[in-house]
Write an enzyme that holds these catalytic residues in place. Structure first.
Site, PDB file in Angstrom:
ATOM      1  CG  ASP A   9      -1.795   1.160   1.377  1.00  0.00           C
ATOM      2  OD1 ASP A   9      -2.342   1.607   0.349  1.00  0.00           O
ATOM      3  OD2 ASP A   9      -1.947   1.654   2.511  1.00  0.00           O
ATOM      4  CG  ASP A  11      -1.717   7.663   0.368  1.00  0.00           C
ATOM      5  OD1 ASP A  11      -0.579   7.704  -0.141  1.00  0.00           O
ATOM      6  OD2 ASP A  11      -2.707   8.213  -0.141  1.00  0.00           O
ATOM      7  CG  ASP A 131      -2.819   2.320   6.507  1.00  0.00           C
ATOM      8  OD1 ASP A 131      -2.915   1.997   5.293  1.00  0.00           O
ATOM      9  OD2 ASP A 131      -3.257   3.396   6.950  1.00  0.00           O
TER      10      ASP A 131
END
Length: 374
Positions: A9, A11, A131
């Site tokens: 990922d 961001d 996240d």
């Protein structure tokens, strides 16, 4: 050999996600995730994973997120990462909004079809790093596992995703250690005529405990080991308590020690030694060495016959059995007036000593012994 992939990922994983509008749309907002350079560079140079960036960028190319505000920060991010030896084999960006339900938007796999059912890739040994729960869900949909950049996994339990999560941490040091050195988990089942004991642990956990021995005070002491060492610890005991507490306590120590020994594996990179001296009204000192030579030095006296349901004469026996089974040297000393605090201090000191000794350094991944064997 099949290729393994890290689906990474952007961001909240490579860079800090801007907290107000969640859009990295200016150079001023560009801030890298702590320790991402050293660790992702290490993974790139030492391991054979392909790197694939997979990111949702809501409405990219629309008036809410114009292209000319996206690319300068994105390209600077890539240039900076490349300067540290971190490059990507593929970069996949979904531009849809959540309400579009696009097949290409994470956690859906529309952008990743070339990796699915492709004999060139080993998705079972691949990972998604991200996240958000959607990153873990993407891992499930791909048939791989997830590294979840969060401390807690409660939100994963609610979605039935906990089994997909191989590691939950906000520390890139732990991510690199996990991928390079592997998991340190073990399970032991010990069944005798007197007891049936199951122990499972993760040396690199978060201190989660699930313990039931039939002896409340013993449970409380064992919880100190998990909580204060940081290991995840499950202990289930069915013992002949109607006869005596002896077998339950002794066999639990043996099973726990065997489990620690198994989870340690090769011992490469560990600190090996640990010590702790916590203070309350008591002074408790526990020093240990995972040198492979079990030995116990015990200097602690107890005047009460029992604390809770646990005979104080079994304290020494517990630590002797633990030392033998884990093949570690233990030196324990305790002074104080309160018997409860004294033994609790010993268990807490053991836990902190374990935490110190079990710590691994993947940048000095050697056996901590001049003999070449532990």
């Amino acid at each position: 050999m099949k290729k393994k992939i890290l689906f990474i990922d952007r961001d909240g994983t490579l860079v800090i996600e801007p907290p107000i509008d969640y859009q990295l749309d200016s150079l001023e907002k560009l801030e890298f995730y702590p320790r991402v350079f050293r660790n992702l560079g290490f993974i790139r140079s030492k391991l054979d994973f392909e790197f694939v960036m997979v990111t949702n960028q809501d409405g990219l190319g629309t008036s809410s997120f114009p292209e000319d505000t996206f690319w300068p920060a994105h390209n600077l991010m890539l240039k900076t990462l490349a300067g540290e030896g971190i490059t990507f084999d593929d970069i996949l960006i979904d531009r849809s909004f959540p309400e579009d339900n696009a097949p290409t938007r994470k956690p859906r796999t529309g952008m990743l079809t070339k990796y699915i059912d492709n004999p060139e890739y080993d998705l079972a040994e691949s990972f998604v790093i991200g996240d958000r729960p959607t990153d873990v869900e993407l891992a499930k949909n791909l048939g791989c596992r997830a590294i979840y950049l969060q401390e807690a996994t409660d939100d994963l339990k609610e979605k039935g995703l906990e089994e997909v999560c191989a590691l939950a941490t906000t520390d890139w040091d732990q991510v690199a250690e996990f991928l390079f050195a592997g998991e340190r988990k073990a399970e032991v089942r010990r069944t005798t005529k007197e007891t049936d004991i199951y122990v499972s642990l993760n040396l690199d956990g978060n201190g989660g405990c699930d313990i039931s021995t039939g002896l409340g005070f013993f449970d409380h002491m064992l919880e100190q080991i998990g909580k204060h060492s940081g290991m995840d610890l499950t202990i289930r005991v069915k013992g002949d308590l109607e006869v005596d507490e002896h077998h339950t306590i002794e066999d639990t120590a043996i099973a726990l020690g065997e489990c620690i020994y198994q989870a340690l594996g090769s011992k490469r990179g560990i600190e090996r030694y640990g010590y702790a001296l916590p203070m309350d009204d008591c002074l408790c000192q526990v020093c240990l060495d995972f040198g492979g030579r079990p030995w116990l030095v015990w200097d602690a006296e107890f005047n009460r016959e029992k604390i809770g349901e646990m005979p104080t004469e079994m304290f020494l026996h517990f630590f002797k059995s633990l030392s033998d089974a884990a093949k570690m040297n233990l030196n324990i000393k305790a002074e104080g007036q309160n018997e409860h605090h004294k033994i609790e201090g010993i268990f807490k000191a053991l836990a902190r000593a374990l935490k110190m000794a079990l710590k691994r350094d993947i940048y000095h991944f050697e056996l901590p012994s001049s003999k070449g064997v532990l």
